[in-house]
Scaffold this active site. Structure first.
Site, PDB file in Angstrom:
ATOM      1  CG  PHE A 134     165.324  70.655  89.571  1.00 57.98           C
ATOM      2  CD1 PHE A 134     164.634  70.349  88.403  1.00 57.98           C
ATOM      3  CD2 PHE A 134     166.294  71.644  89.513  1.00 57.98           C
ATOM      4  CE1 PHE A 134     164.916  70.986  87.214  1.00 57.98           C
ATOM      5  CE2 PHE A 134     166.596  72.290  88.327  1.00 57.98           C
ATOM      6  CZ  PHE A 134     165.896  71.952  87.169  1.00 57.98           C
ATOM      7  CD  GLU A 165     159.689  70.886  75.393  1.00 58.27           C
ATOM      8  OE1 GLU A 165     158.700  71.659  75.373  1.00 58.27           O
ATOM      9  OE2 GLU A 165     160.662  71.038  76.155  1.00 58.27           O
ATOM     10  CE  LYS A 197     155.526  72.255  84.516  1.00 64.37           C
ATOM     11  NZ  LYS A 197     156.772  72.601  85.245  1.00 64.37           N
ATOM     12  NE  ARG A 253     160.410  80.794  77.463  1.00 58.33           N
ATOM     13  CZ  ARG A 253     160.691  79.845  78.343  1.00 58.33           C
ATOM     14  NH1 ARG A 253     160.088  78.672  78.284  1.00 58.33           N
ATOM     15  NH2 ARG A 253     161.577  80.055  79.282  1.00 58.33           N
ATOM     16  CG  HIS A 270     156.879  72.555  79.911  1.00 59.43           C
ATOM     17  ND1 HIS A 270     158.175  72.812  80.288  1.00 59.43           N
ATOM     18  CD2 HIS A 270     156.912  72.231  78.589  1.00 59.43           C
ATOM     19  CE1 HIS A 270     158.967  72.620  79.230  1.00 59.43           C
ATOM     20  NE2 HIS A 270     158.222  72.266  78.192  1.00 59.43           N
ATOM     21  CB  THR A 273     161.070  78.852  85.719  1.00 64.67           C
ATOM     22  OG1 THR A 273     161.255  78.811  84.303  1.00 64.67           O
ATOM     23  CG2 THR A 273     161.070  77.437  86.276  1.00 64.67           C
ATOM     24  CE1 TYR A 332     160.355  69.709  82.209  1.00 58.40           C
ATOM     25  CE2 TYR A 332     158.995  67.944  83.080  1.00 58.40           C
ATOM     26  CZ  TYR A 332     159.153  69.265  82.719  1.00 58.40           C
ATOM     27  OH  TYR A 332     158.117  70.149  82.852  1.00 58.40           O
ATOM     28  NE  ARG A 363     155.649  78.487  84.847  1.00 59.95           N
ATOM     29  CZ  ARG A 363     156.611  78.270  83.963  1.00 59.95           C
ATOM     30  NH1 ARG A 363     157.396  79.269  83.581  1.00 59.95           N
ATOM     31  NH2 ARG A 363     156.803  77.072  83.467  1.00 59.95           N
ATOM     32  CG  ASN A 403     156.434  75.714  87.082  1.00 61.98           C
ATOM     33  OD1 ASN A 403     155.960  74.649  86.713  1.00 61.98           O
ATOM     34  ND2 ASN A 403     157.579  76.182  86.619  1.00 61.98           N
TER      35      ASN A 403
HETATM   36  P1  CMP Z   1     159.456  73.813  83.309  1.00 61.42           P
HETATM   37  O1  CMP Z   1     159.171  75.054  82.542  1.00 61.42           O
HETATM   38  O2  CMP Z   1     158.535  72.663  83.116  1.00 61.42           O
HETATM   39  O3  CMP Z   1     160.952  73.340  83.010  1.00 61.42           O
HETATM   40  C1  CMP Z   1     161.685  72.556  83.896  1.00 61.42           C
HETATM   41  C2  CMP Z   1     161.011  72.456  85.241  1.00 61.42           C
HETATM   42  O4  CMP Z   1     161.854  72.106  86.290  1.00 61.42           O
HETATM   43  C3  CMP Z   1     160.480  73.825  85.630  1.00 61.42           C
HETATM   44  O5  CMP Z   1     159.399  74.183  84.848  1.00 61.42           O
HETATM   45  C4  CMP Z   1     160.189  73.593  87.088  1.00 61.42           C
HETATM   46  O6  CMP Z   1     158.956  72.917  87.271  1.00 61.42           O
HETATM   47  C5  CMP Z   1     161.335  72.701  87.454  1.00 61.42           C
HETATM   48  N1  CMP Z   1     162.433  73.457  88.055  1.00 61.42           N
HETATM   49  C6  CMP Z   1     163.215  74.345  87.488  1.00 61.42           C
HETATM   50  N2  CMP Z   1     164.131  74.829  88.348  1.00 61.42           N
HETATM   51  C7  CMP Z   1     163.900  74.199  89.494  1.00 61.42           C
HETATM   52  C8  CMP Z   1     164.491  74.248  90.753  1.00 61.42           C
HETATM   53  N3  CMP Z   1     165.536  75.055  91.008  1.00 61.42           N
HETATM   54  N4  CMP Z   1     163.979  73.467  91.707  1.00 61.42           N
HETATM   55  C9  CMP Z   1     162.949  72.633  91.443  1.00 61.42           C
HETATM   56  N5  CMP Z   1     162.335  72.543  90.249  1.00 61.42           N
HETATM   57  C10 CMP Z   1     162.803  73.327  89.280  1.00 61.42           C
END
Ligand code: CMP
Length: 137
Positions: free
Chosen positions: A57, A126, A9, A85, A115, A91, A49, A102, A112
């Protein structure tokens, strides 16, 4: 052999973590089948997304994902969805296990670093979102 999509990211690219993340993949037996450096538009991030479009969010996430360059990759290996993963960690970096990407580098739940697709059906969507078959080795 399974395949999955990985994204480094904008926060990961800005922090100079491209090499570090790829090293972790390669030293864990994961092969890179395709890779490119891209900058997503807001629309492109929203399409990616789309499953999160009703989440609070969503706006912030898609602003962040279109805020700078990302590296998108197709990873290949046995059980690579699960393996990737595990290497990424949870996450929410506060819940990530020690030694995961992470845990080591994320600064908040949104920024984070990486992805990774979470299942074969999302991986198929994806990968196809960023790569044509012709781009695959
Ligand atoms: P990712 O694995 O890319 O999948 C969805 C993304 O949304 C996740 O990583 C985070 O970057 C973001 N995300 C998930 N939950 C939250 C949250 N509660 N608040 C803000 N961002 C979030």
């Amino acid at each position: 052999m399974e395949k999955t999509l990985s994204i480094i990211k904008p926060d990961g690219v800005k922090k100079g973590l491209i090499g570090e993340v790829i090293k972790r993949f390669e030293t864990n037996g994961i092969k890179i089948a395709a890779m490119k450096l891209i900058e997503m538009t807001k629309e492109k991030a929203k399409g990616f997304y789309t499953v999160h479009s009703k989440r609070p969010f969503f706006e912030s996430l898609t602003d962040f994902m279109s805020s700078g360059p990302c590296v998108v990759m197709i990873l290949e290996g046995e059980n690579v969805i699960e393996k990737n993963r595990k290497l990424m960690g949870a996450t929410n970096y506060k819940e990530a296990e020690q030694g995961t990407i992470r845990y080591d580098f994320a600064t908040d739940i949104e920024k984070n670093v990486v992805h990774g697709s979470d299942a074969p059906d999302t991986a198929a969507f994806e990968m196809g979102y960023f790569f044509a078959d012709i781009d695959l080795l």
